[in-house]
Design an enzyme around this catalytic site. Structure first.
Site, PDB file in Angstrom:
ATOM      1  N   VAL A 118       0.849  -1.201   0.000  1.00 44.33           N
ATOM      2  CA  VAL A 118       0.000   0.000   0.000  1.00 44.33           C
ATOM      3  C   VAL A 118       0.880   1.244   0.000  1.00 44.33           C
ATOM      4  CG1 VAL A 118      -1.835   1.258   1.173  1.00 44.33           C
ATOM      5  CG2 VAL A 118      -1.806  -1.248   1.228  1.00 44.33           C
ATOM      6  N   PRO A 119       1.251   1.742  -1.167  1.00 45.64           N
ATOM      7  CA  PRO A 119       2.204   2.849  -1.283  1.00 45.64           C
ATOM      8  C   PRO A 119       1.560   4.198  -1.009  1.00 45.64           C
ATOM      9  CG  PRO A 119       1.496   2.194  -3.460  1.00 45.64           C
ATOM     10  CD  PRO A 119       0.776   1.282  -2.490  1.00 45.64           C
ATOM     11  N   CYS A 120       1.303   4.483   0.254  1.00 47.07           N
ATOM     12  CA  CYS A 120       0.582   5.702   0.574  1.00 47.07           C
ATOM     13  C   CYS A 120       1.428   6.946   0.291  1.00 47.07           C
ATOM     14  CB  CYS A 120       0.115   5.690   2.025  1.00 47.07           C
ATOM     15  SG  CYS A 120       1.421   5.383   3.211  1.00 47.07           S
ATOM     16  N   HIS A 121       2.736   6.746   0.071  1.00 43.57           N
ATOM     17  CA  HIS A 121       3.549   7.910  -0.280  1.00 43.57           C
ATOM     18  C   HIS A 121       3.169   8.438  -1.658  1.00 43.57           C
ATOM     19  CE1 HIS A 121       5.682   4.384  -1.925  1.00 43.57           C
ATOM     20  NE2 HIS A 121       6.149   5.186  -2.851  1.00 43.57           N
TER      21      HIS A 121
END
Length: 197
Positions: free
Chosen positions: A125-128
């Site tokens: 989950v690449p929330c960046h």
DNA sequence: GTCATAACGTTCT
DNA sequence: AGAACGTTATGAC
């Protein structure tokens, strides 16, 4: 044909410790303040790791008892909806709190709140890769605007080819086709009951 | 452009 | 029920 994209390496600005305390106001105020005071700083060591992959529960059964290791709390259905969408953003592209909230028929604040405690960062989950609607760097891991966490977010994105300008917005010239718009939202998450009175 | 303020959905106390 | 959020829209300078 698309020429090789030339990306100018730029350093990640260091934290101005004095300004960290001042970011506890509204996000918008902090945003404006940080843009205004930005100035070049010496580089700091940053975590550019975008390869750590956490186990990610996929079945309803697995998710029932999933615990967020950051908070020690159960991960809610809504949080998984946010994480599911965020996980679809490909490397090299970004999205915004607003885009995700619209896909889920929710609100940007709710999305931000879920991403703040994302236990599956940076993968799956690449929330960046989620920025605010003005394509400002925004927040990361609870910090907003400036700080070591933000430097990490910026470093990860830089590593993925996303270029920021001196005000920590995505460089205007690089924005074309940058925003991921192909969210696959399961039907049952789009249903909204409108009362027929 | 800056700034204040209200509204949003979700979660926690 | 009230407060907190990694937000956004709007309106007044």
């Amino acid at each position: 044909m698309p020429a090789e994209r030339t990306i100018v390496r730029r350093t990640v600005s260091a934290v101005s410790a004095a300004t960290l305390k001042s970011t506890k106001k509204t996000a918008q105020a902090a945003h404006i303040k940080n843009v205004a005071i930005h100035e070049p700083k010496k580089p700091v060591a940053v975590d550019e790791d975008i390869s750590t992959v956490h186990p990610y529960p996929l079945t309803a059964r697995e998710r029932e008892n999933a615990i967020n290791q950051n908070t020690g709390r159960k991960i809610t259905v809504f949080q998984f909806q946010v994480y599911d969408l965020c996980a679809q953003i490909p490397k090299g592209q970004i999205s915004t709190y607003k885009h995700i909230s619209e896909a889920l028929q929710s609100s940007p604040r709710a999305v931000g709140q879920a991403l703040k405690i994302n236990p599956y960062a940076p993968l799956p989950v690449p929330c960046h890769r989620v920025l605010d609607s003005k394509l400002y760097i925004g927040g990361f891991s609870g910090q907003w605007g400036e700080g070591e966490k933000i430097d990490n977010k910026k470093a990860k994105l830089f590593h993925e080819g996303v270029v920021f300008d001196e005000t920590d917005h995505v460089a205007v010239a690089t924005r074309e086709n940058l925003i991921f718009d192909g969210f696959n939202v399961p039907i049952n998450k789009k249903i909204k009951v409108t009362a027929a009175i």
